[in-house]
Motif scaffolding. Sequence first.
Motif, PDB file in Angstrom:
ATOM      1  N   SER A 128      37.440 -60.842  44.557  1.00  0.00           N
ATOM      2  CA  SER A 128      36.321 -61.794  44.417  1.00  0.00           C
ATOM      3  C   SER A 128      35.505 -61.884  45.691  1.00  0.00           C
ATOM      4  CB  SER A 128      36.864 -63.176  44.044  1.00  0.00           C
ATOM      5  OG  SER A 128      37.709 -63.672  45.071  1.00  0.00           O
ATOM      6  N   ASP A 129      36.142 -61.638  46.859  1.00  0.00           N
ATOM      7  CA  ASP A 129      35.431 -61.706  48.142  1.00  0.00           C
ATOM      8  C   ASP A 129      34.781 -60.381  48.517  1.00  0.00           C
ATOM      9  OD1 ASP A 129      36.259 -64.295  48.354  1.00  0.00           O
ATOM     10  OD2 ASP A 129      38.012 -63.830  49.587  1.00  0.00           O
ATOM     11  N   ALA A 130      34.987 -59.327  47.744  1.00  0.00           N
ATOM     12  CA  ALA A 130      34.440 -58.007  48.068  1.00  0.00           C
ATOM     13  C   ALA A 130      32.922 -58.013  47.890  1.00  0.00           C
ATOM     14  CB  ALA A 130      35.068 -56.957  47.169  1.00  0.00           C
ATOM     15  N   PRO A 131      32.187 -57.111  48.632  1.00  0.00           N
ATOM     16  CA  PRO A 131      30.725 -57.042  48.506  1.00  0.00           C
ATOM     17  C   PRO A 131      30.315 -56.565  47.124  1.00  0.00           C
ATOM     18  CG  PRO A 131      31.553 -55.211  49.817  1.00  0.00           C
ATOM     19  CD  PRO A 131      32.706 -56.151  49.605  1.00  0.00           C
ATOM     20  N   PRO A 132      29.042 -56.754  46.741  1.00  0.00           N
ATOM     21  CA  PRO A 132      28.584 -56.319  45.417  1.00  0.00           C
ATOM     22  C   PRO A 132      28.768 -54.818  45.244  1.00  0.00           C
ATOM     23  CG  PRO A 132      26.952 -57.719  46.464  1.00  0.00           C
ATOM     24  CD  PRO A 132      27.980 -57.429  47.507  1.00  0.00           C
ATOM     25  N   PRO A 133      29.165 -54.356  44.096  1.00  0.00           N
ATOM     26  CA  PRO A 133      29.417 -52.945  43.871  1.00  0.00           C
ATOM     27  C   PRO A 133      28.116 -52.147  43.853  1.00  0.00           C
ATOM     28  CG  PRO A 133      29.633 -54.155  41.822  1.00  0.00           C
ATOM     29  CD  PRO A 133      29.440 -55.170  42.903  1.00  0.00           C
ATOM     30  N   SER A 134      28.214 -50.865  44.223  1.00  0.00           N
ATOM     31  CA  SER A 134      27.074 -49.952  44.191  1.00  0.00           C
ATOM     32  C   SER A 134      26.853 -49.454  42.770  1.00  0.00           C
ATOM     33  CB  SER A 134      27.333 -48.778  45.132  1.00  0.00           C
ATOM     34  OG  SER A 134      28.487 -48.058  44.697  1.00  0.00           O
ATOM     35  N   GLU A 135      25.846 -48.555  42.632  1.00  0.00           N
ATOM     36  CA  GLU A 135      25.561 -48.010  41.307  1.00  0.00           C
ATOM     37  C   GLU A 135      26.741 -47.180  40.788  1.00  0.00           C
ATOM     38  OE1 GLU A 135      21.972 -45.814  41.416  1.00  0.00           O
ATOM     39  OE2 GLU A 135      20.702 -47.542  41.902  1.00  0.00           O
ATOM     40  N   ASP A 136      27.372 -46.427  41.719  1.00  0.00           N
ATOM     41  CA  ASP A 136      28.539 -45.644  41.299  1.00  0.00           C
ATOM     42  C   ASP A 136      29.659 -46.557  40.809  1.00  0.00           C
ATOM     43  OD1 ASP A 136      27.227 -43.329  41.945  1.00  0.00           O
ATOM     44  OD2 ASP A 136      28.124 -43.186  43.961  1.00  0.00           O
ATOM     45  N   SER A 137      29.834 -47.672  41.509  1.00  0.00           N
ATOM     46  CA  SER A 137      30.881 -48.618  41.096  1.00  0.00           C
ATOM     47  C   SER A 137      30.555 -49.223  39.733  1.00  0.00           C
ATOM     48  CB  SER A 137      31.041 -49.718  42.144  1.00  0.00           C
ATOM     49  OG  SER A 137      31.437 -49.187  43.372  1.00  0.00           O
ATOM     50  N   ASP A 138      29.250 -49.494  39.523  1.00  0.00           N
ATOM     51  CA  ASP A 138      28.852 -50.023  38.218  1.00  0.00           C
ATOM     52  C   ASP A 138      29.158 -49.027  37.106  1.00  0.00           C
ATOM     53  OD1 ASP A 138      27.979 -52.335  39.338  1.00  0.00           O
ATOM     54  OD2 ASP A 138      25.882 -51.685  39.491  1.00  0.00           O
ATOM     55  N   ARG A 139      28.836 -47.755  37.384  1.00  0.00           N
ATOM     56  CA  ARG A 139      29.109 -46.726  36.380  1.00  0.00           C
ATOM     57  C   ARG A 139      30.612 -46.594  36.145  1.00  0.00           C
ATOM     58  NH1 ARG A 139      26.257 -41.199  37.552  1.00  0.00           N
ATOM     59  NH2 ARG A 139      27.677 -41.305  39.342  1.00  0.00           N
TER      60      ARG A 139
ATOM     61  N   ASP B 138      32.812 -48.995  36.523  1.00  0.00           N
ATOM     62  CA  ASP B 138      33.236 -50.168  35.752  1.00  0.00           C
ATOM     63  C   ASP B 138      32.935 -49.978  34.267  1.00  0.00           C
ATOM     64  OD1 ASP B 138      34.163 -51.427  37.970  1.00  0.00           O
ATOM     65  OD2 ASP B 138      32.329 -52.593  38.320  1.00  0.00           O
ATOM     66  N   LYS B 139      31.750 -49.416  33.977  1.00  0.00           N
ATOM     67  CA  LYS B 139      31.406 -49.174  32.574  1.00  0.00           C
ATOM     68  C   LYS B 139      32.379 -48.191  31.932  1.00  0.00           C
ATOM     69  CE  LYS B 139      26.457 -50.150  33.055  1.00  0.00           C
ATOM     70  NZ  LYS B 139      25.083 -49.564  32.991  1.00  0.00           N
TER      71      LYS B 139
ATOM     72  N   LYS C 104      35.632 -49.949  31.302  1.00  0.00           N
ATOM     73  CA  LYS C 104      35.535 -50.811  30.130  1.00  0.00           C
ATOM     74  C   LYS C 104      35.570 -49.988  28.846  1.00  0.00           C
ATOM     75  CE  LYS C 104      32.983 -54.588  32.338  1.00  0.00           C
ATOM     76  NZ  LYS C 104      31.694 -55.338  32.383  1.00  0.00           N
ATOM     77  N   ALA C 105      34.841 -48.857  28.863  1.00  0.00           N
ATOM     78  CA  ALA C 105      34.862 -47.987  27.684  1.00  0.00           C
ATOM     79  C   ALA C 105      36.261 -47.438  27.443  1.00  0.00           C
ATOM     80  CB  ALA C 105      33.865 -46.840  27.865  1.00  0.00           C
ATOM     81  N   ASN C 106      36.948 -47.130  28.550  1.00  0.00           N
ATOM     82  CA  ASN C 106      38.319 -46.621  28.430  1.00  0.00           C
ATOM     83  C   ASN C 106      39.240 -47.676  27.835  1.00  0.00           C
ATOM     84  OD1 ASN C 106      40.441 -44.830  28.713  1.00  0.00           O
ATOM     85  ND2 ASN C 106      40.866 -45.432  30.815  1.00  0.00           N
ATOM     86  N   VAL C 107      39.070 -48.902  28.289  1.00  0.00           N
ATOM     87  CA  VAL C 107      39.884 -50.001  27.760  1.00  0.00           C
ATOM     88  C   VAL C 107      39.620 -50.191  26.269  1.00  0.00           C
ATOM     89  CG1 VAL C 107      40.251 -52.491  27.826  1.00  0.00           C
ATOM     90  CG2 VAL C 107      40.101 -51.198  29.963  1.00  0.00           C
ATOM     91  N   GLN C 108      38.352 -50.131  25.881  1.00  0.00           N
ATOM     92  CA  GLN C 108      38.021 -50.284  24.466  1.00  0.00           C
ATOM     93  C   GLN C 108      38.614 -49.154  23.630  1.00  0.00           C
ATOM     94  OE1 GLN C 108      33.771 -50.539  24.271  1.00  0.00           O
ATOM     95  NE2 GLN C 108      33.693 -52.683  24.962  1.00  0.00           N
ATOM     96  N   LEU C 109      38.551 -47.927  24.173  1.00  0.00           N
ATOM     97  CA  LEU C 109      39.140 -46.792  23.453  1.00  0.00           C
ATOM     98  C   LEU C 109      40.653 -46.954  23.307  1.00  0.00           C
ATOM     99  CD1 LEU C 109      37.132 -43.816  24.989  1.00  0.00           C
ATOM    100  CD2 LEU C 109      36.976 -44.681  22.649  1.00  0.00           C
ATOM    101  N   LYS C 110      41.279 -47.426  24.378  1.00  0.00           N
ATOM    102  CA  LYS C 110      42.727 -47.651  24.313  1.00  0.00           C
ATOM    103  C   LYS C 110      43.060 -48.724  23.277  1.00  0.00           C
ATOM    104  CE  LYS C 110      44.114 -46.289  28.987  1.00  0.00           C
ATOM    105  NZ  LYS C 110      44.677 -46.755  30.276  1.00  0.00           N
ATOM    106  N   LYS C 111      42.222 -49.756  23.232  1.00  0.00           N
ATOM    107  CA  LYS C 111      42.458 -50.821  22.256  1.00  0.00           C
ATOM    108  C   LYS C 111      42.304 -50.292  20.833  1.00  0.00           C
ATOM    109  CE  LYS C 111      40.995 -55.456  20.919  1.00  0.00           C
ATOM    110  NZ  LYS C 111      40.025 -56.555  21.139  1.00  0.00           N
TER     111      LYS C 111
END
Length: 510
Positions: free
Chosen positions: A400-411, A413-414, A417-424
């Motif tokens: 929570s204290d880490a700096p805002p993520p970059s574009e690579d980090s955003d990608r 994260d996406k 999330k897609a991996n988690v949805q596929l696993k579900k």
Amino acid sequence: MNKPSTTMQNMDHMDGRELLPLSPRSLAQAQDPRLNLLSTEQGGHKGPSDYRALWKKAIHQQILLIRMEKENQRLEASRDELHIRKMKLDYTEICQCSKEVQALWDRKLSSPCRTKVQWDKEDIHSAVCQGVPKSRRGEAWLLLSQQHRLRHRLPQRQQPPDTSYQDLLKQLTAQQHAILVDLGRTFPTHQYFSTQLGAGQLSLYNLLKAYSLLDTEVGYCQGISFVAGLLLLHMSEEQAFDTLKFLMYDLGIRRQYRPDMISLQIQMYQLSRLLHDYHRNLYTHLEEQEICPSLYAAPWFLTLFASQFPLGFVARIFDLLFVQGTEVIFKVALCLLSSHEGEILECDGFESIVDFLKSTIPTLTQSQMEETITKAIEMDISKQLHAYEVEYHVLQDELSDAPPPSEDSDRLDKLEKANVQLKKQNMDLLEKLQAARQKIQTLESSMESFLSRESKMKHMIRSLEQDKASYQKTIERMRSSLPPEAMTDVEMTQIKSSTNGKAKAAAKKP
């Protein structure tokens, strides 16, 4: 003296059949016991005292009959209760109790001070580890919950609302649809719960409805039904409600059912860390296949193993739960994984590993269940669990204290999330596959039953055909032995019967 006279006046208006005795007498004698009593007396003229004695005797007989009828009703109700109790406890018990252990629990459960005086904690723990008799398991759980409350008093703000079970049953719940949907999914193969809207399902609905109204934050969550169902197999509705409150509030299990499910996430992290520290090869193998504990262990924690494992094994886990708390869930999960480590390492794919964890591990043998419980009793991981929980919160604070993520980090994260949805989705498909397999097994067993019945019917048909052939041979022999004129009469009789049959058939047609 007033009561008998009043009773005699009322008896004048009663039907004589109400005084029938319970003995095999002729109908003529039994029509009116008063006449029967009069007929048994010798002599001609009867005085008032004689008739009074006869009336008194008839009244006593009627009272006796009423008492016997009430006793019969009580015995019938007791028989029904015994049948339901036997149906509820229809599961194979593990760790059979010796006579000494049964006598020990008999003494503890009959102690007059069991609900007011604290007993030695080690003594109670030792008794539970030796075993709990199945027939008295519900009483033992109530005793263990009472002893726990004597030692650990919840703060006022953490206690459940003081609303009685009967008052809750009179209210309506917004969770009604979800509860009704899950009724048929809870212990579907157990006789007590298998009948749609039968006694078991109605009791389960009442219990879940009452708790959803009591605990508005949790309401109803999938998994609670299995916990409530297991309690109902061992005690009455109100006792099960009080025990469910104990598990949820006093032992803190309700935290894993909260909408945010943060407690469940912490538990999954703790289990992962236990695997990392105690079974590194297994941990590495599961991580390589991207199989996290939430994919297979979440149902274990949410239902306390009740949704997948044999009832006798789950009941034994509940025994330990009342004296060791939620730590026993981690210990049993770790023992199950470690005892099957070799087989899991041999699985080389995501689907095969998950299928093994969800389908094969729950099919434990009697010796494996006993060994798992024994290992869980001897294990102590309370310090590690506390350290892992602190570690989880520290990691969350750092994130929570880490700096805002970059574009690579955003990608990234996406993608995660897609991996988690596929696993579900994959897990949902695996669950559907497991349900389909269960249906196939049920259909196969039904098919075997039909084939067996078909074989029996074929055998009966063959037997009947043989009997028919035998009868025909007998008829032929009898015909051959008859004289010619008798044969003519028989043939004429057959012709007439055939003609009459056809005429009747024609008359029936419109």
